[in-house]
Enzyme design. Structure first.
Site, PDB file in Angstrom:
ATOM      1  N   LYS A  51      13.718  49.026  38.217  1.00 12.03           N
ATOM      2  CA  LYS A  51      14.593  50.164  37.951  1.00 12.03           C
ATOM      3  C   LYS A  51      14.752  51.032  39.190  1.00 12.03           C
ATOM      4  CE  LYS A  51      13.330  50.469  33.092  1.00 12.03           C
ATOM      5  NZ  LYS A  51      12.777  51.327  32.036  1.00 12.03           N
ATOM      6  N   MET A  82       9.251  62.792  40.905  1.00 19.80           N
ATOM      7  CA  MET A  82      10.607  62.415  41.335  1.00 19.80           C
ATOM      8  C   MET A  82      11.538  63.622  41.374  1.00 19.80           C
ATOM      9  SD  MET A  82      10.426  59.188  41.963  1.00 19.80           S
ATOM     10  CE  MET A  82       9.663  57.632  41.512  1.00 19.80           C
ATOM     11  N   ASP A 101       7.719  46.540  37.467  1.00 19.61           N
ATOM     12  CA  ASP A 101       8.707  47.521  37.902  1.00 19.61           C
ATOM     13  C   ASP A 101       8.810  47.593  39.423  1.00 19.61           C
ATOM     14  OD1 ASP A 101       9.374  48.203  35.342  1.00 19.61           O
ATOM     15  OD2 ASP A 101       8.147  50.015  35.264  1.00 19.61           O
TER      16      ASP A 101
END
Length: 479
Positions: free
Chosen positions: A58, A171, A36
């Site tokens: 991503k 996040m 990732d």
């Protein structure tokens, strides 16, 4: 052909050394690695030379590979009989969609293992100097997604505000104002301490603090962006006295150390001790050259090792050929201190033969460019072949604009680094921008400037202590 195994591995929150030992072992033996965006690119350099690396990178607003495609690739590769690593930032079970991936593998009857990792909710506070629990301040801890999608269940705000001492939001920068408002609305004091840790555990780590009432203004002023971990609770007040990571001299730097052989760099190791992320580039693997081994060692009066790396291949080769060490010439020397140390490991104690000239009856052993000026009959003990995987790591570091400094320990390293940068498809013009180039001695600086490097500094004393002092005095900014 049997079915391979898929290992769903947590890579940790950013620091490449925070992967578990088990995860690291599987990474080094995998045939395929799917990784990732938040996986530290330095981990890619640990994959074996022939491993296939697949980027699943991503981003919040777009996907390189969709989730369904990632699962299809894992299943397809495993059914080819390959061992597959799915390398995920943090812990795969904490907002890592490991449940979906495991379910897909189980349905396809592909064997798999889940290897836990260190999650950012614990690691980011720790690297900012804050424990998530403390006997005097916090006995409960919750992990919450900070960017819930439309239609997903909303957090129990009242439970979080009144029943949980420490809350970690992942996040949550975009929704920070919403998070703070809801915690206050449901019972949390507006004066509750809160902090955000951006790019936690890496050389880009930044930490800002405030209260639920003012944190949005602080984050906007300091331009904090995701990836960032938000921590709410009284434990945040401990940071002033307990922070440690950001005190290290080089915690704001990612440094490339130029390499010319396969030996691990002592410079890179020292830089890491002082908080920097250090990338040894390019990486090499040694390939032995046994075919040209001299037929009759007894015909030589002396053996001289021109390269320290030649000692081990030589003794491996005579053992493979069942040559008795008593048949070797009585005089065996090395041209470097390290070479002499390696000879001592084989029971040979000799002076360092620093002055070398062509002599009759001498077997010179070393790299091709060392032997050629001295003899036609020397043995090229090995060839250093660059590991292409390090070029992939370089590209990731370059794309993420993480590299701040390049260290050239010798003139030859200027050539190897520049060659491999171009081999990786990075334009030299783009490569030399926004970086500091530090050279060990005048020869390295001259070579760098001849090559076209402009922002060069020559160390007054070419040793690692002066390198660290020079780097510590350098103001680093990231794009």
């Amino acid at each position: 052909m049997g079915v391979g195994t898929v290992y769903l591995v947590g890579a940790g929150p950013g620091d490449s050394k925070l992967i578990t030992v088990r995860g690291f072992e599987y990474l080094r033996t995998a045939d395929v690695v799917l990784y990732d965006r938040l996986v530290n690119p330095l981990l890619l350099d640990e994959a074996k030379p022939k491993a296939e690396l697949i980027y699943c990178g991503k981003l919040p607003d777009r996907h390189h590979l969709r989730q369904e495609a990632i699962q299809e690739v894992m299943i397809e590769k495993a059914k080819e009989g390959l061992h597959v690593i799915r390398l995920k930032g943090g812990d795969p079970g904490v907002f890592g969609r490991v449940g979906e991936e495991a379910a897909a593998l189980a349905k396809a009857e592909v064997p798999y293992e889940i290897i836990p990792g260190i999650t950012a909710g614990i690691a980011a506070p720790a690297y900012a100097g804050v424990p998530v629990t403390h006997r005097e301040h916090a006995s409960s801890f919750a992990i919450v997604t900070g960017h819930a999608q439309t239609g997903e269940p909303s957090p129990n705000w009242e439970g979080l505000a009144t029943s949980i001492d420490t809350i970690a939001f992942y996040m949550g920068v975009k929704n920070l104002s919403f998070i703070a408002e809801n915690l206050i609305k449901h019972g949390k004091s507006k004066d509750t301490p809160i902090m955000l840790v951006e790019w936690a555990t890496t050389s880009r780590q930044r930490t800002v603090e405030g209260t639920l009432e003012n944190i949005t203004e602080v984050v906007e002023r300091e331009n904090i962006k995701n990836p960032a971990l938000t921590l709410v609770g009284d434990v945040v007040g401990l940071r002033k006295s307990l922070h440690w990571f950001e005190k290290k001299k080089l915690t704001d730097q990612t440094i490339l150390v130029g390499q010319t052989n396969s030996k691990k760099s002592s410079i890179a190791a020292k830089l890491r001790e002082n908080g920097a992320e250090a990338f040894e580039f390019p990486s090499f693997r040694e390939t032995p050259e046994s075919e040209s081994f001299p037929e009759n060692l007894k015909s030589f009066s002396k053996i001289v090792f021109l390269a320290s790396e030649s000692v081990t291949p030589f003794f491996k080769e005579i053992k493979r050929r069942r040559i008795d060490v008593r048949s070797l010439p009585s005089e065996i020397t090395a041209t470097t201190k390290r070479g002499a140390v390696y000879l001592e490991e084989h029971g040979i104690f000799s002076e360092i033969d620093s002055f070398i000239q062509e002599e009759e009856g001498v077997l010179y052993i070393g790299k091709e460019d060392q032997i050629a000026p001295l003899s036609e009959d020397g043995w090229i003990s090995h060839r250093a072949v660059t590991n292409e995987k390090s070029n992939i790591t370089l590209v990731r570091l370059h794309q993420d604009k993480r590299l701040t400094t390049v260290v050239f320990p010798c003139a030859e390293s200027v050539e190897t680094v520049t060659r491999e940068v171009e081999e990786a498809g990075i334009s030299f013009k783009e490569w030399k921008e926004d970086k500091l180039f530090i050279c060990y001695g005048p020869k390295s600086r001259m070579k760098a400037e001849e090559t076209g490097y402009e922002n060069c500094i020559e160390l007054e004393q070419p040793d690692v202590d002066h390198l660290i002092a020079s780097l510590a005095a350098t103001q680093i900014t990231y794009s």
